[in-house]
Design an enzyme around this catalytic site. Structure first.
Site: not given
Ligand code: DGY
Length: 321
Positions: A78, A157-159, A263, A287
């Site tokens: 993304v 945002g989305r996350i 992460d 990650h």
């Protein structure tokens, strides 16, 4: 009619690879390791499409090597901070990415990292494994409560919004910040807008969910850490470059903040002898925000769909504006 020529820079699951092999002449880097830059520069020559990963830098050099035929770059991520969007735009090349399919998975990992960092899970398992688990003690391995805390989200945002929704079950007070207020998204997750400074000052947990760009690079600096509570925990699942890691190390060592869960780092992989790795109050994951079988497969397939649409002259299912 001749098939379009495409370059695929990493080994893919069959569901993503097979449609490419059927419909294109593919220069396929069939390896878990990244393609060498020199090889990539050769392979892109005359290509119509490029399927890349966040480990591939897509810049002027690469686009010049590709030549005027390149129509689409499809990244299996993304985030697209590894892509020079202006350089693409200048040449009329379209960019596809994979929003949506990884939202819930990445938000879950952010919650997991928040819990692991707040409740010191890696330290706990290390104590068991190393035989240093002492008899039950009142204050041994005490961490921080999530319930009743104030969580500041940088980037709704989305996350970020999915993360806020998941934290709803913990009864947290949610603040968010970003370049613009987002009343609808905020209302849906019961979040309140706060300017960055107020968010830093009031939050017990600060979670980074913004993209890496010129405005957010090293946003978490000495100055920012200085505004946070000494008991605060930083969680970063976006990009390592959003945090000044030297400043973070100092903040953790000097007790300006209590702990960090990362992460993402800069560089990746982070060398095992990096100072942050030595800190007990810094939990570092490799990650893996979107790393579930289902989500990575969806990301790979969506990237294929973007690539094929681009080389076949159809609108991309997910085009970066
Ligand atoms: C992305 O997609 O940008 C993530 O960092 C990897 O899933």
């Amino acid at each position: 009619m001749s098939k379009p020529t495409v370059v695929v820079t990493r080994q893919l699951p069959p569901a993503a690879l097979n449609p490419i092999l059927e419909r294109c002449d593919a220069r396929y880097w069939d390896s878990e390791e990244p393609i060498e830059r020199g090889t990539l520069l050769e392979w892109v020559q005359g290509a119509d499409g490029l399927y890349c990963l966040l480990t591939d830098t897509v810049d002027d050099e690469l686009l010049n090597a590709a030549g005027p035929g390149l129509r689409v770059v499809a990244t299996m991520s993304v985030g697209y901070d590894h892509v020079d969007v202006a350089a693409l735009r200048k040449r009329g090349i379209i960019l596809g990415n994979t929003p949506g399919v990884l939202t819930e998975t990445t938000a879950e990992l952010a919650v997991a990292l928040l819990l692991a960092t707040a409740r010191r899970l890696p330290e706990g398992t290390h104590a068991v494994e190393s035989g240093t688990w002492p008899i039950w003690r009142p204050m041994w391995m005490t961490g921080r409560d999530i319930h009743g805390s104030t969580v500041g989200i940088v980037g709704l945002g989305r996350i970020g919004a999915a993360f806020a929704r998941m934290l709803g079950g913990f009864g947290c007070r949610i603040l968010y910040t970003g370049p613009n207020e987002k009343p609808e998204a905020a209302q849906a997750v019961n979040a309140t807008f706060a300017p960055m400074d107020a968010l830093l000052q009031e939050s017990d947990f600060v979670a980074v969910h913004c993209p890496l760009n010129e405005q957010t690079r090293a946003l978490f600096s000495t100055e920012a850490f200085g505004k946070m509570k000494a008991t605060a925990v930083l969680i970063n699942t976006s990009r390592g470059g959003v945090v000044d890691q030297d400043a973070l190390y100092q903040a953790l060592v000097q007790g300006e903040i209590a702990a960090a869960g990362l992460d993402v780092t800069d560089p990746e992989p982070l060398p095992a002898d990096h100072p942050l790795v030595s800190l007990e109050n810094c939990v570092i994951l490799p990650h893996i925000g979107s790393a579930t079988v289902a989500t990575r497969t969806k990301m790979a397939v969506m990237t294929t769909e973007n690539l094929l649409a681009g080389v076949e002259g159809r609108p991309l299912p997910n085009q970066v504006d």
